[in-house]
Design a protein around this motif. Sequence first.
Motif, PDB file in Angstrom:
ATOM      1  N   SER A  29      -4.788 -17.120 -25.833  1.00 14.00           N
ATOM      2  CA  SER A  29      -5.499 -17.794 -26.656  1.00 14.00           C
ATOM      3  C   SER A  29      -4.648 -18.648 -27.402  1.00 14.00           C
ATOM      4  N   HIS A  30      -3.363 -18.619 -27.409  1.00 16.90           N
ATOM      5  CA  HIS A  30      -2.320 -19.567 -28.075  1.00 16.90           C
ATOM      6  C   HIS A  30      -2.364 -21.082 -27.255  1.00 16.90           C
ATOM      7  N   ARG A  31      -2.595 -20.942 -25.863  1.00 14.91           N
ATOM      8  CA  ARG A  31      -2.377 -21.985 -24.896  1.00 14.91           C
ATOM      9  C   ARG A  31      -3.877 -22.746 -24.882  1.00 14.91           C
ATOM     10  N   LEU A  32      -4.986 -21.892 -24.861  1.00 12.42           N
ATOM     11  CA  LEU A  32      -6.216 -22.465 -25.057  1.00 12.42           C
ATOM     12  C   LEU A  32      -6.567 -23.139 -26.430  1.00 12.42           C
ATOM     13  N   HIS A  33      -5.957 -22.825 -27.548  1.00 14.20           N
ATOM     14  CA  HIS A  33      -6.074 -23.223 -28.795  1.00 14.20           C
ATOM     15  C   HIS A  33      -5.138 -24.669 -28.516  1.00 14.20           C
ATOM     16  N   ILE A  34      -4.270 -24.652 -28.075  1.00 15.26           N
ATOM     17  CA  ILE A  34      -3.378 -25.867 -27.868  1.00 15.26           C
ATOM     18  C   ILE A  34      -4.139 -27.016 -26.917  1.00 15.26           C
ATOM     19  N   TRP A  36      -7.456 -26.947 -26.745  1.00 13.05           N
ATOM     20  CA  TRP A  36      -8.724 -27.540 -27.400  1.00 13.05           C
ATOM     21  C   TRP A  36      -8.171 -28.411 -28.496  1.00 13.05           C
ATOM     22  N   ALA A  37      -6.934 -28.176 -29.091  1.00 14.21           N
ATOM     23  CA  ALA A  37      -6.576 -29.338 -29.948  1.00 14.21           C
ATOM     24  C   ALA A  37      -6.370 -30.459 -29.088  1.00 14.21           C
ATOM     25  N   ARG A  51      -1.347 -27.191 -36.529  1.00 17.20           N
ATOM     26  CA  ARG A  51      -2.687 -27.092 -36.446  1.00 17.20           C
ATOM     27  C   ARG A  51      -3.194 -25.690 -35.818  1.00 17.20           C
ATOM     28  N   VAL A  52      -2.445 -25.369 -34.823  1.00 23.12           N
ATOM     29  CA  VAL A  52      -2.654 -23.997 -34.239  1.00 23.12           C
ATOM     30  C   VAL A  52      -2.086 -22.779 -34.938  1.00 23.12           C
ATOM     31  N   ARG A  95     -13.831 -27.734 -23.515  1.00 18.15           N
ATOM     32  CA  ARG A  95     -15.042 -28.075 -24.390  1.00 18.15           C
ATOM     33  C   ARG A  95     -16.084 -27.355 -24.306  1.00 18.15           C
ATOM     34  N   VAL A  98     -15.282 -23.158 -24.785  1.00 17.39           N
ATOM     35  CA  VAL A  98     -15.051 -22.772 -26.166  1.00 17.39           C
ATOM     36  C   VAL A  98     -16.205 -23.145 -27.068  1.00 17.39           C
TER      37      VAL A  98
END
Length: 120
Positions: A29-34, A36-37, A51-52, A95, A98
Motif C-alpha cells: 500500500s505504501h508503494r501504491l500510494h507513492i 498514485w502520487a 504526501r504519503v 489510476r 485505485v
Amino acid sequence: MTAYVGGFDDPPAEVLADAAAAFGLLASSHRLHIMWALAQGESDVTHLAERVGGALPAVSQHLSKLKLAGLVRSRREGRRQVYYVDDPDVVTVVRVMVGQLAARAEEASSPVRRLRGIGG
C-alpha cells in the motif's frame, strides 16, 4: 507456446513473470500510494514523504525498489532528485485500479446505499 483464448494470444512466460513482479511491487500500500502520487505529477522524496505520510528513509527505499523495477524514473535538479512515472500505461493501470476501488468504497458508504441495505 501461445493459445488463442478470448481473442488474445497468451503472452510469453517472461512477460507474465515481469508483470507479476510489477504487480508484486504494487501490492504494498505504501508503494501504491507513492505511485498514485507520482501518477498525478513528479515529486522529490521529501514532498512524497509528506504526501504519503511516510518516513523519508522508508519512502526513499520504496522509490529505489520502484526505480529498479523500471516503474519509476528520476532526474537530478540541483541538489534534489525528482521522481516521475515515465510510462503512461503504468499511470493508467494505477489510476484505473485505485479510482475504481475508491468509487466502490464511496458508493458502499453513501447514505442511500446504507438505507437500501436496511430496507432490503
